[in-house]
Design a protein around this motif. Structure first.
Motif, short mmCIF file in Angstrom:
data_model
loop_
_atom_site.label_atom_id
_atom_site.label_comp_id
_atom_site.label_asym_id
_atom_site.label_seq_id
_atom_site.Cartn_x
_atom_site.Cartn_y
_atom_site.Cartn_z
N UNK A 110 0.84 -1.18 0.00
CA UNK A 110 0.00 0.00 0.00
C UNK A 110 0.88 1.24 0.00
N UNK A 111 0.66 2.14 -0.97
CA UNK A 111 1.40 3.39 -1.03
C UNK A 111 0.48 4.51 -0.57
N UNK A 112 0.91 5.27 0.46
CA UNK A 112 0.16 6.41 0.97
C UNK A 112 0.80 7.69 0.45
N UNK A 113 -0.02 8.57 -0.12
CA UNK A 113 0.48 9.85 -0.63
C UNK A 113 -0.32 10.96 0.05
N UNK A 114 0.36 11.75 0.88
CA UNK A 114 -0.27 12.87 1.57
C UNK A 114 0.82 13.86 1.93
N UNK A 138 6.73 13.18 -6.08
CA UNK A 138 7.53 11.96 -6.02
C UNK A 138 6.66 10.70 -6.11
N UNK A 139 5.34 10.87 -6.27
CA UNK A 139 4.42 9.73 -6.26
C UNK A 139 4.72 8.73 -7.37
N UNK A 140 4.96 9.20 -8.57
CA UNK A 140 5.20 8.30 -9.70
C UNK A 140 6.47 7.48 -9.48
N UNK A 141 7.55 8.14 -9.10
CA UNK A 141 8.80 7.40 -8.90
C UNK A 141 8.66 6.43 -7.73
N UNK A 142 7.96 6.83 -6.67
CA UNK A 142 7.75 5.93 -5.53
C UNK A 142 6.92 4.72 -5.95
N UNK A 143 5.89 4.95 -6.76
CA UNK A 143 5.04 3.85 -7.22
C UNK A 143 5.83 2.89 -8.12
N UNK A 144 6.68 3.44 -8.97
CA UNK A 144 7.48 2.58 -9.86
C UNK A 144 8.50 1.77 -9.08
N UNK A 145 9.05 2.33 -8.01
CA UNK A 145 10.05 1.64 -7.20
C UNK A 145 9.41 0.64 -6.25
N UNK A 146 8.36 1.05 -5.53
CA UNK A 146 7.72 0.24 -4.50
C UNK A 146 6.78 -0.81 -5.09
N UNK A 179 3.29 -0.78 -5.58
CA UNK A 179 2.17 -1.09 -4.68
C UNK A 179 1.04 -1.81 -5.39
N UNK A 180 0.23 -2.49 -4.59
CA UNK A 180 -0.99 -3.13 -5.10
C UNK A 180 -2.15 -2.14 -5.09
N UNK A 181 -2.09 -1.16 -4.18
CA UNK A 181 -3.12 -0.14 -4.03
C UNK A 181 -2.45 1.16 -3.61
N UNK A 182 -3.01 2.29 -4.09
CA UNK A 182 -2.51 3.61 -3.72
C UNK A 182 -3.62 4.38 -3.02
N UNK A 183 -3.32 4.98 -1.87
CA UNK A 183 -4.21 5.91 -1.19
C UNK A 183 -3.61 7.29 -1.34
N UNK A 184 -4.37 8.21 -1.93
CA UNK A 184 -3.83 9.53 -2.27
C UNK A 184 -4.74 10.65 -1.78
N UNK A 185 -4.16 11.59 -1.06
CA UNK A 185 -4.89 12.78 -0.62
C UNK A 185 -5.37 13.56 -1.85
N UNK A 205 2.84 3.47 -18.03
CA UNK A 205 2.56 2.06 -18.25
C UNK A 205 2.79 1.21 -16.99
N UNK A 206 3.79 1.56 -16.20
CA UNK A 206 4.13 0.78 -15.01
C UNK A 206 3.12 0.95 -13.87
N UNK A 207 2.35 2.05 -13.89
CA UNK A 207 1.47 2.33 -12.76
C UNK A 207 -0.01 2.49 -13.16
N UNK A 208 -0.30 2.40 -14.43
CA UNK A 208 -1.65 2.72 -14.90
C UNK A 208 -2.73 1.77 -14.39
N UNK A 209 -2.38 0.58 -14.01
CA UNK A 209 -3.39 -0.40 -13.57
C UNK A 209 -3.48 -0.54 -12.04
N UNK A 210 -2.73 0.28 -11.32
CA UNK A 210 -2.78 0.21 -9.87
C UNK A 210 -4.04 0.94 -9.38
N UNK A 211 -4.89 0.25 -8.61
CA UNK A 211 -6.09 0.92 -8.10
C UNK A 211 -5.72 2.07 -7.17
N UNK A 212 -6.47 3.17 -7.29
CA UNK A 212 -6.22 4.36 -6.48
C UNK A 212 -7.49 4.70 -5.70
N UNK A 213 -7.31 5.03 -4.45
CA UNK A 213 -8.38 5.42 -3.55
C UNK A 213 -8.02 6.80 -3.03
#
Length: 126
Positions: A10-14, A41-49, A51-57, A76-84
């Motif tokens: 889970x990636x948290x962005x806030x 830094x969200x995109x680079x963090x998502x590409x590195x980590x 995540x299966x799901x992203x929670x974003x403020x 392409x690397x992050x387009x299918x990750x569900x975001x909440x």
């Protein structure tokens, strides 16, 4: 073949470090959690980590939640990750579909209970 003991990531962005810390403390029992306080830094963090799901403020200075979601959806690397989306402006316990500029994605209150957070996260997972 997937590893049955692997934890969901889970990636948290806030932009507020205290929100990232508080949510991570509530969710670490259920997920492998990583937090980002700089939305640019969200995109680079998502590409590195990866995540299966992203929670974003939604409301962040410099780059708001819909800009982050757009950037993630265009890679392409992050387009299918569900975001909440996370929002402080929704009443406690609210889980809702957000329309308009937020692309109909699901949003949840930052003050939601752990059960409500887990329900919201499960609702966006494939």
């Amino acid at each position: 073949m997937s590893n049955p003991t692997a934890r969901v990531k889970l990636l948290l962005i806030d932009d507020d470090p205290s929100i990232v810390e508080a949510l991570a403390a509530r969710l670490f029992r259920y997920f492998e959690v990583q937090g980002v306080t700089d939305p640019t830094q969200a995109l680079s963090a998502a590409c590195t980590f990866r995540p299966d799901v992203i929670l974003c403020d939604i409301n962040m200075p410099g780059m708001n939640g819909d800009e982050v979601a757009l950037k993630l959806s265009q890679d392409r690397a992050t387009s299918r990750i569900p975001l909440l989306y996370l929002s402080a402006s929704m009443p406690d316990g609210t889980i809702t579909e957000l329309g308009g500029s937020f692309g109909g994605l699901t949003g949840v209150s930052k003050a939601a209970s752990i059960d409500q957070l887990l329900e919201a996260i499960r609702s966006v997972m494939p």
